[in-house]
Design a protein around this motif. Structure first.
Motif, PDB file in Angstrom:
ATOM      1  N   THR A  16       3.345  87.980  83.802  1.00 31.66           N
ATOM      2  CA  THR A  16       4.561  87.664  84.563  1.00 31.66           C
ATOM      3  C   THR A  16       4.271  86.597  85.608  1.00 31.66           C
ATOM      4  N   HIS A  17       3.158  86.734  86.304  1.00 26.23           N
ATOM      5  CA  HIS A  17       2.757  85.728  87.299  1.00 26.23           C
ATOM      6  C   HIS A  17       2.586  84.360  86.634  1.00 26.23           C
ATOM      7  N   HIS A  18       1.903  84.333  85.497  1.00 28.29           N
ATOM      8  CA  HIS A  18       1.724  83.065  84.781  1.00 28.29           C
ATOM      9  C   HIS A  18       3.064  82.461  84.388  1.00 28.29           C
ATOM     10  N   ARG A  19       3.964  83.309  83.896  1.00 29.83           N
ATOM     11  CA  ARG A  19       5.280  82.803  83.475  1.00 29.83           C
ATOM     12  C   ARG A  19       6.015  82.161  84.649  1.00 29.83           C
ATOM     13  N   ARG A  20       5.987  82.827  85.767  1.00 32.08           N
ATOM     14  CA  ARG A  20       6.655  82.284  86.960  1.00 32.08           C
ATOM     15  C   ARG A  20       6.021  80.959  87.381  1.00 32.08           C
ATOM     16  N   ARG A  21       4.692  80.915  87.449  1.00 27.02           N
ATOM     17  CA  ARG A  21       3.998  79.689  87.855  1.00 27.02           C
ATOM     18  C   ARG A  21       4.248  78.563  86.856  1.00 27.02           C
ATOM     19  N   SER A  31      12.608  79.944  93.278  1.00 32.40           N
ATOM     20  CA  SER A  31      13.881  80.388  93.840  1.00 32.40           C
ATOM     21  C   SER A  31      14.137  81.851  93.517  1.00 32.40           C
ATOM     22  N   PRO A  32      15.207  82.408  94.084  1.00 39.76           N
ATOM     23  CA  PRO A  32      15.556  83.802  93.795  1.00 39.76           C
ATOM     24  C   PRO A  32      15.784  84.074  92.306  1.00 39.76           C
ATOM     25  N   VAL A  33      16.205  83.068  91.553  1.00 40.86           N
ATOM     26  CA  VAL A  33      16.416  83.302  90.125  1.00 40.86           C
ATOM     27  C   VAL A  33      15.078  83.613  89.433  1.00 40.86           C
ATOM     28  N   LEU A  34      13.991  83.037  89.926  1.00 38.51           N
ATOM     29  CA  LEU A  34      12.682  83.365  89.364  1.00 38.51           C
ATOM     30  C   LEU A  34      12.257  84.777  89.755  1.00 38.51           C
ATOM     31  N   ASP A  35      12.681  85.245  90.926  1.00 40.15           N
ATOM     32  CA  ASP A  35      12.427  86.649  91.303  1.00 40.15           C
ATOM     33  C   ASP A  35      13.108  87.583  90.313  1.00 40.15           C
ATOM     34  N   VAL A  36      14.359  87.295  90.003  1.00 40.76           N
ATOM     35  CA  VAL A  36      15.125  88.121  89.070  1.00 40.76           C
ATOM     36  C   VAL A  36      14.481  88.059  87.687  1.00 40.76           C
ATOM     37  N   MET A  37      14.108  86.855  87.266  1.00 43.01           N
ATOM     38  CA  MET A  37      13.451  86.708  85.968  1.00 43.01           C
ATOM     39  C   MET A  37      12.189  87.559  85.916  1.00 43.01           C
ATOM     40  N   ALA A  38      11.359  87.471  86.944  1.00 42.92           N
ATOM     41  CA  ALA A  38      10.093  88.218  86.959  1.00 42.92           C
ATOM     42  C   ALA A  38      10.339  89.726  86.949  1.00 42.92           C
ATOM     43  N   GLN A  39      11.312  90.183  87.720  1.00 48.48           N
ATOM     44  CA  GLN A  39      11.630  91.613  87.746  1.00 48.48           C
ATOM     45  C   GLN A  39      12.024  92.114  86.360  1.00 48.48           C
ATOM     46  N   ASN A  40      12.741  91.301  85.625  1.00 44.90           N
ATOM     47  CA  ASN A  40      13.186  91.692  84.287  1.00 44.90           C
ATOM     48  C   ASN A  40      12.136  91.415  83.217  1.00 44.90           C
ATOM     49  N   GLU A 152      24.948  79.625  79.064  1.00 45.09           N
ATOM     50  CA  GLU A 152      25.943  79.986  80.082  1.00 45.09           C
ATOM     51  C   GLU A 152      25.294  79.852  81.453  1.00 45.09           C
ATOM     52  N   PRO A 153      26.006  79.350  82.437  1.00 46.85           N
ATOM     53  CA  PRO A 153      25.438  79.302  83.797  1.00 46.85           C
ATOM     54  C   PRO A 153      25.119  80.723  84.257  1.00 46.85           C
ATOM     55  N   VAL A 154      23.999  80.848  84.963  1.00 42.91           N
ATOM     56  CA  VAL A 154      23.573  82.155  85.451  1.00 42.91           C
ATOM     57  C   VAL A 154      23.415  82.109  86.956  1.00 42.91           C
ATOM     58  N   GLU A 155      23.693  83.205  87.566  1.00 43.14           N
ATOM     59  CA  GLU A 155      23.530  83.304  89.018  1.00 43.14           C
ATOM     60  C   GLU A 155      22.435  84.313  89.289  1.00 43.14           C
ATOM     61  N   ALA A 156      21.725  84.118  90.357  1.00 40.62           N
ATOM     62  CA  ALA A 156      20.647  85.046  90.729  1.00 40.62           C
ATOM     63  C   ALA A 156      21.262  86.369  91.052  1.00 40.62           C
TER      64      ALA A 156
END
Length: 156
Positions: A16-21, A31-40, A152-156
């Motif tokens: 997950t860390h690698h994916r985010r980086r 950004s917060p959208v990457l926080d949401v992505m990592a959580q999921n 589709e546009p996504v929101e954090a």
């Protein structure tokens, strides 16, 4: 000494860390959208590893993970590129820590993923690349295609 091993469920946080980086290094704002992505993503990758749908490889230096890559096994209908198979591979999460780049670690991980696809008789492996990454992937046999996306546009 560099050693490469198969990823396990216990590696989900590292993957997950690698994916985010990977996304940040490709130019996306941290950004917060990457926080949401990592959580999921973390629980998703755990379940995919457990189910045998995500195969990963991690390269370590003295016990520290410095590079990784994954191969996602996708159910896919027979296609002219592979009229017999009902699976396709998707290469993802190719990431190398900055101080270990340009040492062929990514190339070696990609080759492991492609060898596993061949072992499973999967002839089509797709990926998405940054402009910077294209030469690496092309050097390992990937070619550009005409794929398009609707998102589709996504929101954090």
């Amino acid at each position: 000494m560099l050693e490469t091993r198969a990823a396990t469920i216990e590696d989900a946080a590292t993957i997950t860390h690698h994916r985010r980086r990977m996304f940040v290094d490709a130019g996306r704002l941290d950004s917060p959208v990457l926080d949401v992505m990592a959580q999921n993503f973390e629980p998703w990758v755990k379940s995919m590893i457990a189910g045998g749908k995500y195969l990963g490889w991690l390269t370590q230096d003295e016990g520290r993970v410095v590079a990784g890559a994954g191969l996602l096994l996708l159910d896919w209908p027979p296609h002219p590129l592979d009229p017999h198979s009902t699976q396709r591979g998707y290469l993802l999460n190719v990431y190398v820590e900055p101080e270990y780049r340009r040492k062929r670690l990514a190339s070696k991980l990609i080759e492991l993923a492609l060898a596993e696809a061949r072992r499973r008789k999967i002839r089509v492996v797709a990926l998405h690349s940054t402009e910077e990454g294209r030469p690496l992937y092309e050097s390992t046999g990937f070619r550009r295609t005409n794929e398009m996306f609707y998102v589709e546009p996504v929101e954090a």
